[in-house]
Design an enzyme around this catalytic site. Structure first.
Site, mmCIF file in Angstrom:
data_model
loop_
_atom_site.group_PDB
_atom_site.id
_atom_site.type_symbol
_atom_site.label_atom_id
_atom_site.label_comp_id
_atom_site.label_asym_id
_atom_site.label_seq_id
_atom_site.Cartn_x
_atom_site.Cartn_y
_atom_site.Cartn_z
ATOM 1 N N SER A 42 59.102 17.187 21.761
ATOM 2 C CA SER A 42 59.499 16.108 22.669
ATOM 3 C C SER A 42 60.954 16.353 23.048
ATOM 4 O O SER A 42 61.848 16.257 22.216
ATOM 5 C CB SER A 42 59.337 14.752 21.968
ATOM 6 O OG SER A 42 59.815 13.711 22.780
ATOM 7 N N HIS A 160 53.340 14.832 18.666
ATOM 8 C CA HIS A 160 53.269 15.579 17.401
ATOM 9 C C HIS A 160 51.847 15.770 16.906
ATOM 10 O O HIS A 160 51.617 16.469 15.920
ATOM 11 C CB HIS A 160 54.087 14.860 16.318
ATOM 12 C CG HIS A 160 55.560 15.008 16.492
ATOM 13 N ND1 HIS A 160 56.470 14.548 15.564
ATOM 14 C CD2 HIS A 160 56.296 15.589 17.472
ATOM 15 C CE1 HIS A 160 57.691 14.817 15.980
ATOM 16 N NE2 HIS A 160 57.608 15.454 17.131
ATOM 17 N N GLU A 169 56.842 8.794 15.538
ATOM 18 C CA GLU A 169 57.119 8.906 14.104
ATOM 19 C C GLU A 169 57.194 7.526 13.461
ATOM 20 O O GLU A 169 57.839 6.614 13.990
ATOM 21 C CB GLU A 169 58.454 9.630 13.869
ATOM 22 C CG GLU A 169 58.488 11.058 14.383
ATOM 23 C CD GLU A 169 59.859 11.698 14.230
ATOM 24 O OE1 GLU A 169 60.747 11.075 13.611
ATOM 25 O OE2 GLU A 169 60.059 12.811 14.751
ATOM 26 N N GLU A 210 55.284 17.729 11.853
ATOM 27 C CA GLU A 210 56.396 17.643 10.910
ATOM 28 C C GLU A 210 55.946 17.303 9.493
ATOM 29 O O GLU A 210 56.769 16.928 8.655
ATOM 30 C CB GLU A 210 57.413 16.616 11.420
ATOM 31 C CG GLU A 210 58.021 17.023 12.754
ATOM 32 C CD GLU A 210 59.009 16.009 13.302
ATOM 33 O OE1 GLU A 210 59.180 14.940 12.664
ATOM 34 O OE2 GLU A 210 59.606 16.272 14.352
ATOM 35 N N ASP A 246 60.278 6.138 15.519
ATOM 36 C CA ASP A 246 60.702 6.931 16.673
ATOM 37 C C ASP A 246 59.674 6.666 17.757
ATOM 38 O O ASP A 246 58.552 7.179 17.707
ATOM 39 C CB ASP A 246 60.768 8.420 16.325
ATOM 40 C CG ASP A 246 61.208 9.279 17.518
ATOM 41 O OD1 ASP A 246 61.409 8.722 18.617
ATOM 42 O OD2 ASP A 246 61.340 10.505 17.355
ATOM 43 N N GLU A 289 64.244 4.522 17.317
ATOM 44 C CA GLU A 289 64.785 5.696 17.999
ATOM 45 C C GLU A 289 64.108 5.864 19.345
ATOM 46 O O GLU A 289 62.891 5.723 19.460
ATOM 47 C CB GLU A 289 64.560 6.939 17.136
ATOM 48 C CG GLU A 289 65.113 8.218 17.738
ATOM 49 C CD GLU A 289 64.845 9.429 16.871
ATOM 50 O OE1 GLU A 289 64.748 10.553 17.427
ATOM 51 O OE2 GLU A 289 64.726 9.275 15.640
ATOM 52 N N ASP A 316 68.336 9.597 21.156
ATOM 53 C CA ASP A 316 68.027 11.028 20.981
ATOM 54 C C ASP A 316 67.846 11.644 22.363
ATOM 55 O O ASP A 316 68.744 12.304 22.880
ATOM 56 C CB ASP A 316 66.778 11.192 20.116
ATOM 57 C CG ASP A 316 66.381 12.655 19.934
ATOM 58 O OD1 ASP A 316 67.214 13.539 20.210
ATOM 59 O OD2 ASP A 316 65.238 12.920 19.519
ATOM 60 N N LYS A 341 71.325 17.219 17.219
ATOM 61 C CA LYS A 341 70.452 18.397 17.177
ATOM 62 C C LYS A 341 71.186 19.546 17.878
ATOM 63 O O LYS A 341 71.336 19.512 19.105
ATOM 64 C CB LYS A 341 69.128 18.129 17.897
ATOM 65 C CG LYS A 341 68.234 17.088 17.249
ATOM 66 C CD LYS A 341 67.014 16.810 18.117
ATOM 67 C CE LYS A 341 66.056 15.813 17.466
ATOM 68 N NZ LYS A 341 64.949 15.446 18.386
ATOM 69 N N HIS A 369 66.007 17.677 12.479
ATOM 70 C CA HIS A 369 65.220 18.884 12.725
ATOM 71 C C HIS A 369 64.511 18.755 14.071
ATOM 72 O O HIS A 369 64.740 17.813 14.821
ATOM 73 C CB HIS A 369 64.195 19.067 11.593
ATOM 74 C CG HIS A 369 63.203 17.936 11.511
ATOM 75 N ND1 HIS A 369 62.003 18.027 10.846
ATOM 76 C CD2 HIS A 369 63.230 16.659 12.012
ATOM 77 C CE1 HIS A 369 61.336 16.898 10.940
ATOM 78 N NE2 HIS A 369 62.060 16.048 11.637
ATOM 79 N N LYS A 392 67.020 13.589 9.222
ATOM 80 C CA LYS A 392 65.571 13.660 9.434
ATOM 81 C C LYS A 392 65.146 15.114 9.258
ATOM 82 O O LYS A 392 65.560 15.971 10.047
ATOM 83 C CB LYS A 392 65.209 13.182 10.842
ATOM 84 C CG LYS A 392 65.397 11.693 11.074
ATOM 85 C CD LYS A 392 65.152 11.322 12.531
ATOM 86 C CE LYS A 392 63.738 11.645 12.963
ATOM 87 N NZ LYS A 392 63.492 11.242 14.372
#
Length: 420
Positions: A42, A160, A169, A210, A246, A289, A316, A341, A369, A392
């Site tokens: 993403s 994901h 998430e 993940e 998230d 998030e 993010d 990131k 990550h 994370k």
């Protein structure tokens, strides 16, 4: 003084089986730094570009042989015989060589692989632990090192998984974490409890990118309740674990509306903000998030003003480790936390500058990550070097995530020895 003597790079595969780069920087004193770069599933629209081969005959065009060639030719020529301890100059040399805003000529992936490998080689040359070298580069100051609070992705949805929940998430945060070792043990106990519940209800469908569970549930709130139930069954309480989300809102946003399985009709931004406020209060959420469209600045400001100070609003895709985006977010009071990131911006020096700016503004830092990861553990050292508030790194059920947990424990043990 040591100089860069050689740079090599090769194509490897990340945790999703997608090509990425592993780059080696050699110094003339024998020191070596090796870095592998991740890739996001993403991605925010303001992230730097990854250079891909676009050859349909190899990995559906996702190969990185061109990026590796740029590392070994153009970039190597530009940084050969330069001072590896001048990180900003090396990164600026690569940015100038690229000449584009989004690093699309050489590739953000190519540039970042060299940037991180240079830092590792320099730390090795100085015989310094990497997190201490990052502290030196990051200009954080002389404050004591702190281990970041873990944010563990236990249930996955969105991009994901192949099919499943809307939100990307569903995270747990071990409150009052006294050490990574203790926090890690509590998380494993919670994972066992969650596995039992998923098996009992027959709702499991493997793991997401993940390492979190992919579950056959029709509503996002059912996943939150499942996490809460797992906490209860493992004899923990709400005092032990908090829940964060998230949303990855860009994946559920279309034609000005948010589409949720929990609600039959699409929601306009105002109604979606009300919904997020409701579930934040209902579940005492620790964090949200990317709760809204990455360009809805007024919506972000409105949401933040509505939520309890105990719920972090984390950018993010909104901020993409980009100082210009961060400045705008701070000006409109859109966030109380930001994700860091390195591969969103493409160099270590720009990553550090972003993090320092956020810290100076009193904004929480979440080092993170990516969906497509490698066994590189750099972000663990980055988080400790920056005194990040949170980290994370996914679920310890997957090796490329577990190595980052292990690196955090190594750093913690090293710091503990220094206090004896």
């Amino acid at each position: 003084m040591s100089k860069i003597s050689s740079v090599t790079s090769e194509e490897i595969l990340d945790s999703n089986g997608t090509p990425t780069l592993r780059t080696h920087v050699y110094l003339d004193d024998g020191s070596v730094g090796t870095a592998s770069v991740p890739s996001g599933a993403s991605r925010g629209s303001n992230e730097v570009a990854e250079l891909r081969d676009l050859d349909p005959g190899r990995f559906n065009g996702m190969g990185v042989l061109r990026a590796a060639a740029h590392v070994q030719n153009l970039i190597y020529t530009a940084v050969k015989n330069t001072d590896p301890f001048d990180q900003e100059k090396i990164d600026e040399t690569m940015r100038s060589l690229d000449g584009t805003v989004d690093k699309s000529r050489l590739g953000g992936n190519a540039i970042l692989s060299v940037s991180l490998a240079v830092a590792k080689a320099a730390a090795s040359s100085l015989k310094l632990p990497l997190f201490k070298y990052v502290r030196r580069l990051g200009k954080v100051g002389s404050e004591d090192f702190q281990i970041p609070l873990l944010m563990i992705n236990l249930i996955e949805g969105g991009k994901h998984v192949k099919a499943g929940l809307d939100f990307q998430e569903f995270l747990v945060i071990p409150k009052g974490q006294k050490s990574i070792e203790v926090g890690h043990a509590k998380i494993y106990k919670l994972i066992e409890s969650l596995q039992i519940l998923i098996g009992k209800e027959k709702i499991g469908s493997g793991l997401g990118m993940e390492g979190g569970f992919s579950v056959k549930l029709s509503k996002n709130e059912e996943a939150i309740n499942l996490l809460k139930e797992a906490v209860d069954h493992s004899e923990f309480t709400d005092e032990d674990f908090a829940v964060g989300l998230d949303i990855a809102a860009m994946s559920i946003y279309e034609n000005g509306k948010y589409h949720l399985s929990d609600i039959q009709k699409p929601l306009d931004p105002g109604d979606f903000i009300d919904y997020l406020e409701k579930i934040s209060k209902k579940y005492a959420l620790y964090s949200l998030e990317d709760p809204l469209n990455e360009n809805d600045w007024n919506g972000w400001k409105k949401l933040k003003s509505k939520l309890s100070l105990n719920t972090l609003v984390i950018g993010d895709d909104l901020t993409t480790t980009n100082q210009n985006r961060l400045t705008q977010a701070l000006d409109v009071e859109a966030v109380s936390g930001v994700v860091v990131k390195p591969n969103q911006i493409g160099t270590l020096s720009e990553t550090l500058a972003f993090a320092l700016r956020a810290k100076e503004a009193g904004t929480k830092i979440v080092v993170s990550h990516r969906g497509g990861e490698t066994k590189d553990t750099f972000i663990a050292d980055l988080a400790v070097g920056l005194n990040a508030d949170l980290i994370k790194i996914g679920s310890p059920l997957q090796t490329e995530r577990l190595v980052k947990f292990n690196r955090l424990m190594e750093i913690e043990q090293e710091l503990r020895k220094e206090t004896i």
